[in-house]
Design a protein around this motif. Structure first.
Motif, PDB file in Angstrom:
ATOM      1  N   PRO A   1       0.645  -1.014   0.145  1.00 50.44           N
ATOM      2  CA  PRO A   1      -0.020   0.136  -0.043  1.00 50.44           C
ATOM      3  C   PRO A   1       0.898   1.032  -0.461  1.00 50.44           C
ATOM      4  O   PRO A   1       0.756   2.492  -0.803  1.00 50.44           O
ATOM      5  CB  PRO A   1      -1.244  -0.276   1.353  1.00 50.44           C
ATOM      6  CG  PRO A   1       0.100  -1.073   2.177  1.00 50.44           C
ATOM      7  CD  PRO A   1       0.273  -1.669   1.493  1.00 50.44           C
ATOM      8  N   SER A   2       1.893   1.018   0.529  1.00 55.29           N
ATOM      9  CA  SER A   2       3.165   2.619   0.664  1.00 55.29           C
ATOM     10  C   SER A   2       3.472   3.127  -0.551  1.00 55.29           C
ATOM     11  O   SER A   2       3.460   3.958  -1.052  1.00 55.29           O
ATOM     12  CB  SER A   2       4.031   2.042   1.389  1.00 55.29           C
ATOM     13  OG  SER A   2       4.951   1.037   0.755  1.00 55.29           O
ATOM     14  N   SER A   3       3.435   1.820  -2.227  1.00 52.20           N
ATOM     15  CA  SER A   3       3.899   2.305  -2.889  1.00 52.20           C
ATOM     16  C   SER A   3       3.288   1.858  -4.252  1.00 52.20           C
ATOM     17  O   SER A   3       2.974   2.269  -5.445  1.00 52.20           O
ATOM     18  CB  SER A   3       5.344   1.287  -3.484  1.00 52.20           C
ATOM     19  OG  SER A   3       4.754  -0.001  -3.491  1.00 52.20           O
ATOM     20  N   MET A   4       1.920   1.492  -3.889  1.00 55.53           N
ATOM     21  CA  MET A   4       0.664   0.908  -4.483  1.00 55.53           C
ATOM     22  C   MET A   4       0.622   0.733  -5.900  1.00 55.53           C
ATOM     23  O   MET A   4       0.736   0.848  -6.424  1.00 55.53           O
ATOM     24  CB  MET A   4      -0.145   2.338  -5.021  1.00 55.53           C
ATOM     25  CG  MET A   4      -0.648   3.236  -3.581  1.00 55.53           C
ATOM     26  SD  MET A   4      -2.009   4.717  -4.147  1.00 55.53           S
ATOM     27  CE  MET A   4      -2.530   4.771  -2.636  1.00 55.53           C
ATOM     28  N   ASP A   5       1.761  -0.813  -5.629  1.00 50.42           N
ATOM     29  CA  ASP A   5       1.832  -1.406  -6.658  1.00 50.42           C
ATOM     30  C   ASP A   5       1.209  -3.022  -6.323  1.00 50.42           C
ATOM     31  O   ASP A   5       1.798  -3.360  -4.684  1.00 50.42           O
ATOM     32  CB  ASP A   5       3.333  -1.335  -6.985  1.00 50.42           C
ATOM     33  CG  ASP A   5       4.149  -1.539  -6.519  1.00 50.42           C
ATOM     34  OD1 ASP A   5       4.252  -2.201  -5.313  1.00 50.42           O
ATOM     35  OD2 ASP A   5       5.318  -0.801  -6.475  1.00 50.42           O
ATOM     36  N   TYR A   6       1.703  -3.565  -7.329  1.00 56.81           N
ATOM     37  CA  TYR A   6       2.193  -5.380  -6.670  1.00 56.81           C
ATOM     38  C   TYR A   6       2.692  -6.194  -8.202  1.00 56.81           C
ATOM     39  O   TYR A   6       2.803  -6.215  -9.033  1.00 56.81           O
ATOM     40  CB  TYR A   6       0.498  -6.010  -6.836  1.00 56.81           C
ATOM     41  CG  TYR A   6      -0.518  -6.064  -7.982  1.00 56.81           C
ATOM     42  CD1 TYR A   6      -0.493  -7.292  -8.489  1.00 56.81           C
ATOM     43  CD2 TYR A   6      -1.031  -5.047  -8.468  1.00 56.81           C
ATOM     44  CE1 TYR A   6      -1.038  -7.067 -10.127  1.00 56.81           C
ATOM     45  CE2 TYR A   6      -1.571  -4.731  -9.657  1.00 56.81           C
ATOM     46  CZ  TYR A   6      -1.922  -5.217 -10.603  1.00 56.81           C
ATOM     47  OH  TYR A   6      -2.684  -5.685 -11.106  1.00 56.81           O
ATOM     48  N   GLN A   7       3.623  -7.663  -7.374  1.00 61.70           N
ATOM     49  CA  GLN A   7       3.963  -8.337  -8.078  1.00 61.70           C
ATOM     50  C   GLN A   7       3.222  -9.359  -8.974  1.00 61.70           C
ATOM     51  O   GLN A   7       2.819 -10.005  -8.266  1.00 61.70           O
ATOM     52  CB  GLN A   7       5.600  -8.140  -8.013  1.00 61.70           C
ATOM     53  CG  GLN A   7       5.985  -9.796  -8.545  1.00 61.70           C
ATOM     54  CD  GLN A   7       7.106  -8.945  -7.877  1.00 61.70           C
ATOM     55  OE1 GLN A   7       7.872  -8.347  -6.920  1.00 61.70           O
ATOM     56  NE2 GLN A   7       8.018 -10.083  -7.658  1.00 61.70           N
TER      57      GLN A   7
ATOM     58  N   LEU B   1       6.338 -14.067 -18.431  1.00 62.04           N
ATOM     59  CA  LEU B   1       6.519 -12.757 -17.786  1.00 62.04           C
ATOM     60  C   LEU B   1       6.887 -12.061 -15.800  1.00 62.04           C
ATOM     61  O   LEU B   1       5.305 -12.751 -16.286  1.00 62.04           O
ATOM     62  CB  LEU B   1       6.121 -11.055 -18.897  1.00 62.04           C
ATOM     63  CG  LEU B   1       6.457 -11.658 -19.952  1.00 62.04           C
ATOM     64  CD1 LEU B   1       4.963 -10.605 -20.578  1.00 62.04           C
ATOM     65  CD2 LEU B   1       6.865 -11.762 -20.087  1.00 62.04           C
ATOM     66  N   LYS B   2       7.554 -11.490 -16.016  1.00 63.71           N
ATOM     67  CA  LYS B   2       8.195 -10.806 -14.381  1.00 63.71           C
ATOM     68  C   LYS B   2       7.514  -9.561 -14.476  1.00 63.71           C
ATOM     69  O   LYS B   2       8.323  -9.107 -15.124  1.00 63.71           O
ATOM     70  CB  LYS B   2       8.277 -11.172 -13.525  1.00 63.71           C
ATOM     71  CG  LYS B   2       8.981 -10.853 -12.050  1.00 63.71           C
ATOM     72  CD  LYS B   2       9.893 -11.676 -10.996  1.00 63.71           C
ATOM     73  CE  LYS B   2       9.687 -10.973  -9.864  1.00 63.71           C
ATOM     74  NZ  LYS B   2      11.532 -11.492  -9.898  1.00 63.71           N
ATOM     75  N   LEU B   3       5.893  -8.827 -13.618  1.00 62.35           N
ATOM     76  CA  LEU B   3       5.714  -7.853 -14.044  1.00 62.35           C
ATOM     77  C   LEU B   3       5.387  -7.239 -13.248  1.00 62.35           C
ATOM     78  O   LEU B   3       4.951  -8.013 -11.848  1.00 62.35           O
ATOM     79  CB  LEU B   3       4.510  -7.762 -15.329  1.00 62.35           C
ATOM     80  CG  LEU B   3       4.596  -8.363 -16.364  1.00 62.35           C
ATOM     81  CD1 LEU B   3       3.459  -8.407 -17.067  1.00 62.35           C
ATOM     82  CD2 LEU B   3       5.155  -7.120 -16.804  1.00 62.35           C
ATOM     83  N   VAL B   4       5.085  -6.053 -12.636  1.00 56.26           N
ATOM     84  CA  VAL B   4       5.250  -5.369 -11.476  1.00 56.26           C
ATOM     85  C   VAL B   4       4.214  -4.341 -11.541  1.00 56.26           C
ATOM     86  O   VAL B   4       4.838  -3.330 -12.641  1.00 56.26           O
ATOM     87  CB  VAL B   4       6.393  -4.605 -11.008  1.00 56.26           C
ATOM     88  CG1 VAL B   4       5.729  -3.486  -9.194  1.00 56.26           C
ATOM     89  CG2 VAL B   4       7.607  -5.592  -9.932  1.00 56.26           C
ATOM     90  N   PHE B   5       3.028  -4.255 -11.597  1.00 52.10           N
ATOM     91  CA  PHE B   5       1.646  -2.902 -11.487  1.00 52.10           C
ATOM     92  C   PHE B   5       1.348  -2.296 -10.912  1.00 52.10           C
ATOM     93  O   PHE B   5       1.907  -3.021  -9.979  1.00 52.10           O
ATOM     94  CB  PHE B   5       0.499  -4.044 -12.505  1.00 52.10           C
ATOM     95  CG  PHE B   5       0.501  -4.756 -12.943  1.00 52.10           C
ATOM     96  CD1 PHE B   5       0.396  -3.804 -14.262  1.00 52.10           C
ATOM     97  CD2 PHE B   5       1.273  -6.012 -13.111  1.00 52.10           C
ATOM     98  CE1 PHE B   5       0.281  -4.910 -15.771  1.00 52.10           C
ATOM     99  CE2 PHE B   5       0.840  -7.172 -14.837  1.00 52.10           C
ATOM    100  CZ  PHE B   5       0.622  -6.669 -16.294  1.00 52.10           C
ATOM    101  N   SER B   6       1.276  -1.200 -11.666  1.00 53.44           N
ATOM    102  CA  SER B   6       0.279  -0.276 -10.137  1.00 53.44           C
ATOM    103  C   SER B   6      -1.117  -0.054 -10.301  1.00 53.44           C
ATOM    104  O   SER B   6      -1.824  -0.180 -10.320  1.00 53.44           O
ATOM    105  CB  SER B   6       0.777   1.569 -11.000  1.00 53.44           C
ATOM    106  OG  SER B   6      -0.209   1.073 -11.479  1.00 53.44           O
ATOM    107  N   CYS B   7      -0.962   0.224  -8.828  1.00 51.88           N
ATOM    108  CA  CYS B   7      -2.163  -0.036  -8.174  1.00 51.88           C
ATOM    109  C   CYS B   7      -3.123   1.000  -7.461  1.00 51.88           C
ATOM    110  O   CYS B   7      -2.378   1.328  -6.777  1.00 51.88           O
ATOM    111  CB  CYS B   7      -3.021  -1.773  -8.213  1.00 51.88           C
ATOM    112  SG  CYS B   7      -4.381  -1.698  -6.711  1.00 51.88           S
ATOM    113  N   MET B   8      -4.104   2.028  -7.940  1.00 48.27           N
ATOM    114  CA  MET B   8      -3.971   2.956  -7.300  1.00 48.27           C
ATOM    115  C   MET B   8      -5.162   2.466  -5.881  1.00 48.27           C
ATOM    116  O   MET B   8      -5.896   2.465  -6.009  1.00 48.27           O
ATOM    117  CB  MET B   8      -4.656   4.632  -8.108  1.00 48.27           C
ATOM    118  CG  MET B   8      -3.712   4.823  -9.229  1.00 48.27           C
ATOM    119  SD  MET B   8      -2.243   5.632  -8.047  1.00 48.27           S
ATOM    120  CE  MET B   8      -1.344   4.349  -8.896  1.00 48.27           C
TER     121      MET B   8
END
Length: 472
Positions: free
Chosen positions: A114-120, A193-200
Motif C-alpha cells: 500500500p505504501s508504493s501502491m503496486d503489486y507483483q 513474464l514477471k511484472l510489477v503493476f501499479s494499483c491506485m
C-alpha cells in the motif's frame, strides 16, 4: 528234374532279389520323405526369420518416414519464410484488422504494497491469431518451436502493459517462449513474464477496505484499423489453483475491453479487473486488540484511590504513550494521504479515551485537594474554643466522607435565637471552608464512580458505530 530244381532256385533267387530291391526302395522312399520334411521345416524357419527382419525394417522405415515428414514440415516452413514479410500484418492485403485472442494465466500474485501502491505477478501471456501466409496443405500436425530466431522471423502482435512499472522476461533455463504453428495457419504464441503493476488504492477504509487492481494489455504501434485485441471466449484470465495471497482475498475477476485515444489514432486494449478484499486477521491481532487492551487498562485508575497520585499518573501517562507509539508504527507503513483512514479514526478514538481518563484523574485530584484562599491559616489557627463553643450542631460533619452541607453552619446561628455574638461570627468562615472541602471530596469520589460506567459504555457504543459503518 535237375533243370526244374535249378529253375526253381532261380525263381527263388529272383524273388529274394526283388524283395531286397523293394526293401531298399522303401528305405530310400522313407529317407526321401524324411529329407523332404526336414527341408520343409528349415524353409519355414527361414520364412519366419525373413518376416521378422521385414517387420524390423518396416518399423525403422516408419520412424524414418515420421522424421522425414517432420523434416519436410520444417523445410516447408523454411520455404514459406523465404517470401514472408514480418512487417505486414496477416490481413494487410485485405485492408482489415487482424484479430488477436489473448489469455492470461497467473502463476503467482502477491507483494501488494500500500505504501508504493503496486503489486507483483508472474504470468503467462498467450496469444492466438490466424496467419494465412503460414498455411500449407502438407503441414498436417502442429509444430512446436521455441527458437528465438523463428519468433523474430514471423509477425507477432506488438502489445505492451500500460500500467506496468517494471517487467522482466524469463530466461531460466531457456528463453520462456513458445510458437506453435497449427494447420490452417493458426499461430499460438506464449511467453512468461514477471511484472510489477501499479494499483491506485483508495485507503479511506483501511484496513477494512476493498480494492480493485487492474492489469492492462494494449497495442503499442498498430491502431484499431490494423490490430484488434479481444479476450478469449472462455476463461480469459485464469489463476493457479493453489494460489494464496497473504493480505487479500480475490472476490472476482472481470475481463473487459477498452480503447485508448491518442492524437495519432485509437488503439485497442484489454483490462482485467481484480476485485479484492483485505483480510482483517492480521490487523485485528496487530492493531485492534492491543489498542483495546490499552484503553481498558487506562480505566483501572477509576478504581484506584484518589490519594494514589503517583500510581494514577504513571498509569495514565504510560497508556497514553503506548497508544501513541502504536499509532505511529501503523502509520509508518502507509502512504501519506490527505484524507482520514479508518485506522486513523480508531487510533484517534483510542487516544482520546486514554487522554480523557488522564484528564479525569486531573479533575478528581484537583477537587480532592481544592482549598479556598486563606483556608490553611484559618483552619489551623482556630482549633480552639470557637468551634467548641458552637457545639455539636455547628460541627455536625457526620462521617469521614464529608457528608455535610453549609446548612449546618447556617443552622448554628439560630442556637442563640437568631442572634450571633462577635466570637461566633469569627468562627463561621472556618466551618464554611470545612463544609466546602468535604463537599469537593464527595464530588471527586462521585466522578470516579460515574466514570467506571460512563467510559466502558461510551467505548462500547463507539465500537458498534465503527464496525457497523465500515463493515456494512
Amino acid at each position: 528234374m535237375k533243370f526244374l530244381v535249378s529253375q526253381s532256385h532261380c525263381w527263388k533267387t529272383n524273388s529274394e532279389n526283388k524283395l531286397v530291391i523293394k526293401e531298399k526302395n522303401n528305405k530310400v522312399t522313407e529317407e526321401k520323405v524324411t529329407l523332404e520334411r526336414s527341408g520343409y521345416c528349415s524353409s519355414c524357419t527361414h520364412i519366419f526369420l525373413l518376416l521378422g527382419v521385414a517387420a524390423v525394417i518396416q518399423g525403422g522405415l516408419c520412424g524414418q518416414m515420421t522424421d522425414l515428414q517432420t523434416l519436410t514440415d520444417l523445410q516447408i516452413l523454411d520455404n514459406l519464410l523465404t517470401t514472408y514479410d514480418r512487417r505486414a500484418t496477416p490481413t494487410n492485403h485485405l485492408n482489415d484488422a487482424t484479430t488477436v485472442s489473448c489469455e492470461l494465466y497467473i502463476r503467482s500474485f502477491g507483494s501488494i504494497d500500500p505504501s508504493s501502491m503496486d503489486y507483483q505477478v508472474d504470468i503467462y501471456l498467450r496469444q492466438t491469431w490466424v496467419d494465412e501466409r503460414l498455411n500449407h496443405d502438407n503441414i498436417t500436425q502442429p509444430l512446436d518451436l521455441n527458437d528465438p530466431n523463428l519468433v523474430k522471423a514471423i509477425w507477432k502482435p506488438e502489445v505492451y502493459f500500460p500500467n506496468a512499472k517494471h517487467a522482466e522476461f524469463q530466461f531460466v533455463t531457456v528463453p520462456n517462449v513458445l510458437v506453435r504453428i497449427n494447420p490452417k495457419g493458426v499461430i499460438f504464441y506464449m511467453l512468461r513474464l514477471k511484472l510489477v503493476f501499479s494499483c491506485m488504492m483508495e485507503l479511506s477504509a483501511f484496513p477494512l477496505d476493498s480494492q480493485v487492481c487492474t492489469m492492462e494489455v494494449a497495442s503499442f504501434s498498430k491502431t484499431m484499423k490494423e490490430l484488434s485485441l479481444q479476450w478469449k471466449a472462455e476463461g480469459p484470465v485464469k489463476m493457479y489453483k493453489d494460489l494464496r495471497m497473504p493480505q487479500f482475498e480475490i472476490n472476482g475477476i472481470v475481463a473487459t475491453t477498452c480503447q485508448e485515444s491518442f492524437q495519432i489514432g485509437n488503439y485497442s486494449c484489454l483490462v482485467a479487473e481484480f476485485h479484492m478484499r483485505r483480510a482483517i486477521g492480521f490487523h485485528l491481532v496487530q492493531s485492534y486488540l492491543p489498542t483495546i487492551l490499552i484503553v481498558v487498562i487506562s480505566w483501572v485508575s477509576f478504581w484506584m484511590d484518589v490519594d494514589s497520585v503517583p500510581g494514577r499518573t504513571t498509569l495514565g501517562v504510560t497508556t497514553l504513550l503506548t497508544v501513541s507509539s502504536k499509532s505511529s508504527g501503523i502509520q509508518g507503513g502507509l502512504p501519506q494521504v490527505s484524507y482520514v483512514k479508518a485506522i486513523d479514526v480508531w487510533m484517534g478514538a483510542c487516544t482520546a479515551f486514554v487522554f480523557c481518563a488522564l484528564l479525569e484523574f486531573t479533575l478528581v485530584n484537583y477537587l480532592w485537594r481544592k482549598r479556598p484562599g486563606g483556608a490553611g491559616g484559618s483552619e489551623s489557627g482556630s482549633s480552639g474554643g470557637g468551634s467548641r463553643r458552637l457545639g455539636g450542631p455547628c460541627n455536625g460533619f457526620r462521617n469521614n466522607e464529608g457528608e455535610s452541607s453549609s446548612g449546618n453552619i447556617l443552622g448554628a446561628a439560630t442556637l442563640t435565637g437568631g442572634k450571633t455574638t462577635p466570637e461566633e461570627l469569627s468562627t463561621l468562615p472556618v466551618q464554611f471552608v470545612q463544609a466546602l472541602t468535604q463537599t469537593n471530596k464527595m464530588k471527586a469520589r462521585r466522578i470516579d464512580e460515574w466514570c467506571r460506567i460512563l467510559f466502558p459504555t461510551a467505548f462500547g457504543l463507539f465500537n458498534v458505530c465503527y464496525w457497523c459503518y465500515y463493515l456494512i
